[in-house]
Design an enzyme around this catalytic site. Structure first.
Site, PDB file in Angstrom:
ATOM      1  N   ASN A  79      34.624  28.457  13.364  1.00 58.18           N
ATOM      2  CA  ASN A  79      35.795  27.722  12.923  1.00 58.18           C
ATOM      3  C   ASN A  79      35.588  27.285  11.475  1.00 58.18           C
ATOM      4  O   ASN A  79      34.471  27.207  10.992  1.00 58.18           O
ATOM      5  CB  ASN A  79      36.029  26.508  13.823  1.00 58.18           C
ATOM      6  CG  ASN A  79      37.437  25.980  13.674  1.00 58.18           C
ATOM      7  OD1 ASN A  79      37.695  25.102  12.861  1.00 58.18           O
ATOM      8  ND2 ASN A  79      38.365  26.537  14.412  1.00 58.18           N
TER       9      ASN A  79
ATOM     10  N   GLU B  13      48.912  19.992  16.101  1.00 58.92           N
ATOM     11  CA  GLU B  13      48.242  21.183  16.574  1.00 58.92           C
ATOM     12  C   GLU B  13      47.099  20.677  17.460  1.00 58.92           C
ATOM     13  O   GLU B  13      47.265  20.503  18.651  1.00 58.92           O
ATOM     14  CB  GLU B  13      47.725  21.999  15.402  1.00 58.92           C
ATOM     15  CG  GLU B  13      47.096  23.311  15.839  1.00 58.92           C
ATOM     16  CD  GLU B  13      46.466  24.038  14.658  1.00 58.92           C
ATOM     17  OE1 GLU B  13      46.645  25.249  14.566  1.00 58.92           O
ATOM     18  OE2 GLU B  13      45.756  23.394  13.859  1.00 58.92           O
TER      19      GLU B  13
ATOM     20  N   HIS C 115      52.118  20.416   3.613  1.00 56.71           N
ATOM     21  CA  HIS C 115      51.062  19.731   2.862  1.00 56.71           C
ATOM     22  C   HIS C 115      49.704  20.091   3.443  1.00 56.71           C
ATOM     23  O   HIS C 115      49.200  19.411   4.329  1.00 56.71           O
ATOM     24  CB  HIS C 115      51.217  18.205   2.945  1.00 56.71           C
ATOM     25  CG  HIS C 115      52.379  17.651   2.186  1.00 56.71           C
ATOM     26  ND1 HIS C 115      52.837  16.374   2.375  1.00 56.71           N
ATOM     27  CD2 HIS C 115      53.167  18.207   1.227  1.00 56.71           C
ATOM     28  CE1 HIS C 115      53.863  16.154   1.551  1.00 56.71           C
ATOM     29  NE2 HIS C 115      54.091  17.249   0.858  1.00 56.71           N
ATOM     30  N   GLU C 116      49.122  21.181   2.964  1.00 57.60           N
ATOM     31  CA  GLU C 116      47.739  21.449   3.337  1.00 57.60           C
ATOM     32  C   GLU C 116      46.858  20.561   2.464  1.00 57.60           C
ATOM     33  O   GLU C 116      47.012  20.549   1.238  1.00 57.60           O
ATOM     34  CB  GLU C 116      47.395  22.927   3.127  1.00 57.60           C
ATOM     35  CG  GLU C 116      45.931  23.260   3.372  1.00 57.60           C
ATOM     36  CD  GLU C 116      45.445  22.861   4.757  1.00 57.60           C
ATOM     37  OE1 GLU C 116      46.128  23.198   5.760  1.00 57.60           O
ATOM     38  OE2 GLU C 116      44.398  22.202   4.854  1.00 57.60           O
TER      39      GLU C 116
ATOM     40  N   GLU D   6      47.997  30.937  16.297  1.00 55.32           N
ATOM     41  CA  GLU D   6      47.367  31.622  15.161  1.00 55.32           C
ATOM     42  C   GLU D   6      46.124  32.401  15.581  1.00 55.32           C
ATOM     43  O   GLU D   6      45.816  33.452  15.019  1.00 55.32           O
ATOM     44  CB  GLU D   6      47.025  30.636  14.051  1.00 55.32           C
ATOM     45  CG  GLU D   6      46.027  29.569  14.470  1.00 55.32           C
ATOM     46  CD  GLU D   6      45.826  28.479  13.400  1.00 55.32           C
ATOM     47  OE1 GLU D   6      46.542  28.493  12.394  1.00 55.32           O
ATOM     48  OE2 GLU D   6      44.959  27.622  13.608  1.00 55.32           O
TER      49      GLU D   6
ATOM     50  N   HIS E 200      48.434  19.278  11.635  1.00 55.36           N
ATOM     51  CA  HIS E 200      47.530  20.307  12.147  1.00 55.36           C
ATOM     52  C   HIS E 200      46.082  19.953  11.781  1.00 55.36           C
ATOM     53  O   HIS E 200      45.833  19.366  10.740  1.00 55.36           O
ATOM     54  CB  HIS E 200      47.901  21.676  11.581  1.00 55.36           C
ATOM     55  CG  HIS E 200      49.064  22.281  12.297  1.00 55.36           C
ATOM     56  ND1 HIS E 200      49.083  23.578  12.735  1.00 55.36           N
ATOM     57  CD2 HIS E 200      50.241  21.745  12.690  1.00 55.36           C
ATOM     58  CE1 HIS E 200      50.225  23.833  13.349  1.00 55.36           C
ATOM     59  NE2 HIS E 200      50.960  22.742  13.323  1.00 55.36           N
ATOM     60  N   GLU E 201      45.178  20.318  12.659  1.00 57.13           N
ATOM     61  CA  GLU E 201      43.746  20.034  12.521  1.00 57.13           C
ATOM     62  C   GLU E 201      43.443  18.532  12.528  1.00 57.13           C
ATOM     63  O   GLU E 201      42.329  18.117  12.229  1.00 57.13           O
ATOM     64  CB  GLU E 201      43.129  20.671  11.263  1.00 57.13           C
ATOM     65  CG  GLU E 201      43.153  22.175  11.257  1.00 57.13           C
ATOM     66  CD  GLU E 201      44.427  22.718  10.610  1.00 57.13           C
ATOM     67  OE1 GLU E 201      45.043  22.019   9.801  1.00 57.13           O
ATOM     68  OE2 GLU E 201      44.816  23.851  10.954  1.00 57.13           O
TER      69      GLU E 201
ATOM     70  N   GLU F 240      39.505  23.823  18.257  1.00 57.06           N
ATOM     71  CA  GLU F 240      40.203  25.101  18.300  1.00 57.06           C
ATOM     72  C   GLU F 240      39.421  26.171  19.046  1.00 57.06           C
ATOM     73  O   GLU F 240      39.399  27.337  18.659  1.00 57.06           O
ATOM     74  CB  GLU F 240      40.529  25.542  16.870  1.00 57.06           C
ATOM     75  CG  GLU F 240      41.455  24.542  16.187  1.00 57.06           C
ATOM     76  CD  GLU F 240      41.879  24.954  14.788  1.00 57.06           C
ATOM     77  OE1 GLU F 240      41.235  25.850  14.215  1.00 57.06           O
ATOM     78  OE2 GLU F 240      42.844  24.376  14.283  1.00 57.06           O
TER      79      GLU F 240
END
Lengths: 670, 670
Positions: free
Chosen positions: B163, B472, B384-385, B478, B453-454, B141
Site C-alpha cells: 500500500n 473511503e 483535494h488530494e 480502485e 479518502h484514506e 485497504e
C-alpha cells in the site's frame, strides 16, 4: 579564501585574514539518509565562475541609513562521479568575512533528498576563547560561558540551566552565532544567514582537533532536512576582523538575505512600548484570571461564574494605568499579556487547543481599551502565546490577525514557551522553522509587525520581511527576575544573538530588588540603573520596551527622561570601543536628526571608557547630557546610584568616563 | 451485561445473549505514561446509576427515515484508592448490543494524562470465525481474510499487501469493525463510535486465551493519547445477534454519537456522480499535465512553457464529455481529479507544499467548465488530494473552501495518499484524527460536503456532521484496477467498514477487462456487470458514483438505466438475506416514494436467492424490472452476461433468483 578538492574529490575551503589562518582546510558536503554516496566526495570541478557585486540598499529600519553589499563571488560547480549529480558551492567574500552555501540546481539525478547531516567543517587554527551557549534543539536562553574551546566539554553540564523546554544534544555542541577570539588577536564569528525552510544549524566541536562541524536540528524521526532541488542551504557565515568593533558593525548577515519582499512598508515603524508584563514575570501579578478552574477547555469552560483571583494583571483598570503613563511620556504602544482566556493551565501539558487568540477575559474590556488607547494617541500591542502548539496557532492565525486589524492592533508579540506540538518536533527543526516563517509572511499580508519570542534565532530575514521587528531568541531581561543573569551578558549579546537581527531585550528595569514587587521572589537584577539606560543604545532594536512599572519610573523621572528621549532608528552607528564579554561603546545618530546617542556597557569589572567625539560634525557645539553610574554605584550593592550632568562637547572633545560594574551612557544634541 | 470489580479493584464486564456468552469476563481500564497506578485497579464503586432512554430521530440522509435510540444505561462511578481519582464507566445496553466508554469527570487529581495504552478487553467465548484486516496504523485497504481467530497469526503476513502507506504492528493485531461468527450461531461485531480527538482503536489478540485487547494508534513518540478531564473515550461497541441481518440493520453506532450539530442542513444532499477518475486509476490517462517537470515548486514552477504530456485526464474537452454524458443521464455532479497543479511529483517525498488547491492546470478552464456544468444543470465536484501533507492542507483550507464556494462547488473529495506529514505521525493517530475532524467542521462552516479518502474509518460521526457524506477508509473499487479484490469483498464490507458510515465504493464498472483501457494493465475486475449494479443498493451511501467511462455505459444502456434510476436516500431498508462473506440481499424504499429497489450480492459461490416480496404494500401491484446475471455469466470468464426482464409482483410474490459468482438485482415500482 581558497577552494580545493581533495584527492578523493571531497570539496574543501580555507580562510585566512592578513596571513593568519581563520579556517584551516575544512571539508564541505552533505550526508543523505539511505544514500551512501550522498554529496560528500568523488567530485570534479565542472565550472568555477567568479563575479563581483557592489551595491547599496536602504533598510526599512536599522542602525545605518544605507548598507553596502560588496563582495567577490566564486561559484564552483561540482560534478559527482557515478551519480552524475551536480552541486554548486557558492562563496561570497566580503571585506568583513565569508559566506558560503550549497546550491542544488534542477537536475535529473537529484530531486528529492533527505539530509542525515550537513557536513560543513570550520577547522579552527587554535584553542580559541569562545563565548558560547550549550547547543540545544529547544532553548537559547542560557547564560554565556566564556572559555577555551578545549574547556567546553568540562563546562558543558554547568552551562545548562533549567528551561521551559530544552534538548541539549552533545558534550561539545554549541550554538551560533558563536563568537571567538584568537591568541593572535583575531575576532571570529560563525553563524548562518537566510534560514528558510531548513533546519537550524548548531556546531559540534571535535575538541581534539578543534574542528567544528555543522549539526542540524533533527525532526521527530531524527532526519535533518527534507529537500527538493532546485534549492539551497542557508548561508554559513564566518566573520573575521582584528578589531572587535567591526564584528558589531558587520552587515554580511543582512546582505546574504534576499531584498525586501514587502512592497508597501509605510506601516512598518519602530515602536517604543511599555507593557503589562514585568509584573507577571516578577510574580507580582498573574496572567491567569481565576484560580477556580484548573482545567480549561476553550469554547466550553464558562469564565462568567469563575471567581477572579485578584492577581490578574491584564485588568481594564491596570491597563488604563499603563496607557495613561505611556501616553503621557510619548510611547507608541502598550503590550498586554494575559488578556485572553486559557492561562489557567496553558503550560506543560502538550495541550493542543490552548488558546483561541480572540476571547478576552471578563475583566479585560478590549473595545473599551482599544478606544481609550486611541484617544490617548497610542496602540495596544497584541500578545499571542502559543505554548508551542503550532498547529493550533496556524488554525487561528487568519482570524486572530483579522481581529487585530479590526481592533487597531498592528504589532504582535508571539511566544513559544514549552515543548513544540506536534510532539517529537523541536523549536529549531525544519518543520518549526517553516512555521515561524509562515507566521511572519502571513502577518505581512495583514500589515502586522511581529516580535517572536522563543522562536529560532534570527538570521537576517528581517531584510526580506522587515515586519519582523524583533525577536527574543536568547536570554532576555526576564531572567533577571528568574534568579539573574551574568553582569557581562549584555557585552556578549551584540556579538552573538544580535548578529542575526534585533532583540526585544526589554531593558529599563529601575528597581533591581525584585522582592519589592513580589516578596517571595528574591531575584536581583544584575545591573545598575545607568546600565539599563545604556542598553537602549548598545542593544540595537527598532522595538524597545520600558519594562519596569510606571511607579518605579516615577521615582526616577530624571533618569526616565533618557528612555523618553532615546531614538529607535538611526542614520549612523559608530562602534567606539568593543571587547566581547567586557565592554561595548557605541554612538548612534538619530534618523533624520542631528542628535547623537552614545551608550556604554561594561561587564563585571569597573572601567574607564575613553571616548573621542570626533564623529560629531566639525565646528558645531553640542550639549551632552551624561547619565552615569555615581561613584558609589555597584550592580549588586548600589545599583540606583547615578548622576546626570550636562557638558558642552565638540568634535574635538574627549571624555574619560568611569563606569561601575555595568554602565555609562551619554546623550549629545546640537 | 454484568459489571463487577475483581478483588483487586479492577473493573470488569461480561456480556451474554440469550444465555450464550458473547464477552466473557473482561477487564477495563487505561494505562498511563509514567503513572504506575494509572486507571487500572484499586477501585471501589462510589455510585451506580441506571437510566432508560427511548427516542426517535430523523437523519438528514440514511437507510431509514427514522432511527430509534433505545437503551438502558448503567453509569458506574469508580473511586480509586490512594489517588482519589474518579472514573466513570458508562454502559448503554441496546437490544442490538452494548456500548461502553470511559468518562473522566472534572476533578482535582486527574486533569491531564497521557495514555500509554487503553486496556479494554473483549474476551471471546471460543475460536470464532472472523472477517479481519491486518491491524495497521496507516492502511485499511487490504482484502479481508476469513479465518478462525487461532489462525490469524499464521495468516497475518499473507494478509498484508502493498500500500502507499502502511504500518502493521502485531502478528495478531486486527482492525475494527471486526465481524465474527461463533460456532453456536452468534454474529458479533466490535467497533467504536464517536472517535473524536482520540486515537483510533485496533484489537490485539491473545490467541492462547482468545482475548482481544484495545491497541491504540501511537503518535511520533509512541504515546497513544493526550487527554484532559473532563473528557471521555470514544464508545466501544459490541453488536450481537443470532441473525446476521440484524448486524446490517444495527444503528447503535449512530445512536452513540451526538445529535446533528449543523442547524441548516438544506444544502446537504445525496449526490450521484461521474468523474474523471477511473481513467487515471486504470492508467489510461494521467493526473499530471506534463512530463517535462520532474520537480514542481508550487508558485514558482512555470507550467505555461511546459509541454503537455498528451495523457492528462482533466482537460477541458474531456471534462465536457463527462458533463455532457452525466447531465444527459440525470447525474448531480462530475468529479475531476488532476485539475490542479502539482501532480508531476505529488507522492512519496514527504513534500510539504505539495498542492495549493487553487491553481488549475493550463488545459483546465475552471470558470468555463463551472459555467458549462451549471448550464447543464449539474455541479463539478472538487478534489483535494493532500498527499498526507496535513499542515499544508490546513494552511490552505479557508481559501480552498472559499474558492469552491466562489465557483459553485459544494462537495469535495479529500485524499490522504502516502505517509502523513508531520513525519512520524500516522493516518489513525490522535493528531491526524483531529485533523480529519477539523476539515469536516471547517467544511460545515462553508456548507461543503466532504468525502474523505484514506482518512480514518468512520465511527458514526456523520450523525453529528451530516456533511460527511462519504468516506473511503477501506479497499475500494480502485483495487480492481490494481490487480483485483476478492469476489466476496462486497459481502463483507457492509458488516465491517460500513458499520461506521457510508462508503464511497465507486461501483458501476461495466468493462472488467482493464487492458482495454490501458494495454499495460492486466487487471480484471472480479465482478459481474449485474453485481456492479447491485452494489448501488447493497453498499448504502448517499454518495454514489458511476465510475466507468461514458463509452462503456453507452455499450450497455439498458443496464445503465438501473444506475440512472436507483435512489440515493431511503425511507425503509429491509435486510432479507445476509451471511458475511457469502451474500447480502436488501430491499430499500426510496425516500418519499413508493418505489423499491432490491439488491443481492454473492461471494464466489453461485447461489439462488429466495426473496419474499411481503415488504410491499398489501393489495398493490408492482412491476419488477429484474437485472440479473445471465445463465452463462461468471465474474472471471463472462462478466457482461446479464438479462433484464420485467415481472408483476405483489406482496404475496416470491422469487427464486440464481446469481453467478457475484450478483442479483431487481427494481420494483408500483
Amino acid at each position: 579564501m581558497a577552494f580545493a578538492l581533495k584527492t578523493d574529490g571531497t570539496p574543501t575551503y580555507a580562510l585566512t585574514f592578513n596571513g593568519k589562518a581563520v579556517i584551516k582546510t575544512s571539508t564541505l558536503g552533505l550526508e543523505f539518509k539511505n544514500d551512501e554516496k550522498s554529496l560528500l566526495n568523488d567530485f570534479t570541478i565542472a565550472k568555477a565562475e567568479t563575479a563581483t557585486h557592489d551595491s547599496n540598499w536602504e533598510p526599512v529600519w536599522g542602525e545605518v541609513k544605507t548598507i553596502r553589499n560588496h563582495y567577490n563571488e566564486l561559484a564552483v560547480t561540482l560534478l559527482q562521479k557515478g551519480t552524475d549529480r551536480t552541486l554548486i558551492i557558492r562563496f561570497r567574500m566580503f571585506d568583513e568575512g565569508l559566506g558560503l552555501r550549497y546550491e542544488f540546481p534542477s537536475q535529473k539525478n537529484l530531486i528529492y533528498f533527505v539530509i542525515k547531516e550537513e557536513r560543513t567543517q570550520f577547522a579552527m587554527a587554535g584553542d580559541h576563547t569562545a563565548f558560547w551557549l550549550a547547543g540545544d534543539y529547544d532553548s537559547q536562553e542560557y547564560d554565556y560561558t566564556t572559555s577555551r574551546l578545549s574547556e567546553i566539554r568540562n563546562l558543558m553540564q554547568g552551562s545548562i540551566t533549567d528551561n521551559a523546554s530544552q534538548t541539549p544534544f552533545s558534550p561539545t555542541g554549541v550554538q551560533t552565532a558563536l563568537m571567538m577570539k584568537t591568541e593572535d588577536g583575531l575576532y571570529i564569528n560563525i553563524h548562518e544567514a537566510a534560514l528558510i525552510n531548513y533546519s537550524c544549524m548548531h556546531l559540534n566541536l571535535d575538541d581534539t582537533n578543534m574542528v567544528f562541524q555543522s549539526w542540524l536540528t533533527p525532526d521527530a524521526e531524527g532526519d535533518k532536512g527534507y529537500m527538493q532541488a532546485p534549492g539551497t542551504s542557508p548561508w554559513r557565515t564566518v566573520m573575521v576582523s582584528d578589531d572587535a568593533r567591526e564584528i558589531l558593525a558587520n552587515k554580511m548577515t543582512y546582505n546574504l538575505n534576499e531584498p525586501n519582499k514587502i512592497e508597501d512598508t509605510s506601516w512598518i515603524k519602530p515602536v517604543k512600548y511599555m507593557g503589562v508584563w514585568w509584573e507577571m514575570i516578577t510574580g507580582k501579578s498573574s496572567w491567569s484570571y481565576t484560580n477556580d478552574l484548573p482545567s480549561i477547555q476553550i469554547g466550553i469552560t464558562d469564565y462568567s461564574t469563575a471567581k477572579p483571583n485578584g492577581t490578574h494583571g491584564a485588568t481594564t483598570a491596570n491597563v488604563k494605568k499603563y496607557i495613561d503613563f505611556a501616553s503621557q511620556h510619548g510611547f507608541d504602544g502598550v503590550l498586554v499579556e494575559g488578556w485572553n482566556i486559557g492561562w489557567e493551565d496553558w503550560f506543560g501539558h502538550h495541550k493542543d487547543y490552548v488558546f483561541d487568540f480572540l476571547t478576552p477575559y471578563p475583566d479585560f474590556d478590549l473595545p473599551g481599551l482599544r478606544d481609550y488607547a486611541k484617544s490617548k494617541g497610542l496602540k495596544l500591542i497584541m500578545h499571542h502565546e502559543t505554548s508551542g502548539s503550532t498547529r493550533n496557532y496556524e488554525r487561528h492565525l487568519d482570524k486572530a490577525f483579522q481581529f487585530m486589524k479590526d481592533n487597531n492592533y498592528d504589532a504582535v508579540k508571539t511566544g513559544y514557551v514549552g515543548n513544540i506540538l506536534p510532539k517529537g518536533y523541536y523549536h529549531y527543526d525544519q518543520w518549526t522553522v517553516n512555521h515561524y516563517q509562515y507566521v511572519v509572511e502571513k502577518a505581512a499580508e495583514y500589515k502586522i509587525m511581529v516580535n517572536a519570542h522563543e522562536a529560532v534565532r534570527p538570521t537576517g530575514i528581517a531584510r526580506t520581511y522587515p515586519n519582523m521587528i524583533g525577536n527574543e531568541s536568547a536570554r532576555g531581561t526576564e531572567f533577571q527576575a528568574f534568579g539573574g543573569s551574568k553582569p557581562n551578558h549584555v557585552t556578549i549579546l551584540p556579538f552573538t544573538r544580535q548578529i542575526g537581527g534585533p532583540m526585544d531585550y526589554t531593558p529599563g528595569i529601575f528597581e533591581m530588588d525584585i522582592s519589592k514587587a513580589n516578596p517571595s521572589n528574591s531575584s536581583h537584577v544584575n545591573s545598575t540603573l545607568a546600565n539599563q539606560l545604556a542598553l537602549y543604545v548598545t542593544m540595537y532594536s527598532p522595538l524597545q520596551m520600558a519594562a519596569d512599572f510606571p511607579e518605579n519610573y516615577s521615582r526616577f523621572m530624571d533618569a526616565f527622561q533618557f528612555i523618553k528621549d532615546v531614538a529607535l532608528d538611526w542614520d549612523e552607528s559608530k562602534y567606539l570601543e568593543a571587547e566581547p564579554g567586557q565592554y561595548i561603546t557605541v554612538a548612534r545618530k538619530e534618523k533624520g536628526k542631528s542628535t547623537w546617542f552614545l551608550g556604554n556597557v561594561n561587564g563585571e569589572t569597573p572601567r574607564i571608557s575613553n571616548v573621542s567625539f570626533d564623529f560629531l560634525e566639525q565646528g558645531k557645539t553640542y550639549i551632552a547630557t551624561i547619565y552615569a553610574d555615581a561613584k558609589e554605584a555597584h550592580y549588586k550593592t548600589n545599583p540606583q546610584a547615578y548622576s546626570i550632568r550636562k557638558v558642552v562637547v565638540t568634535n574635538k572633545s574627549k571624555l574619560q568616563q568611569w563606569s561601575a560594574s555595568g554602565y555609562d551612557q551619554y546623550r549629545g544634541s546640537r
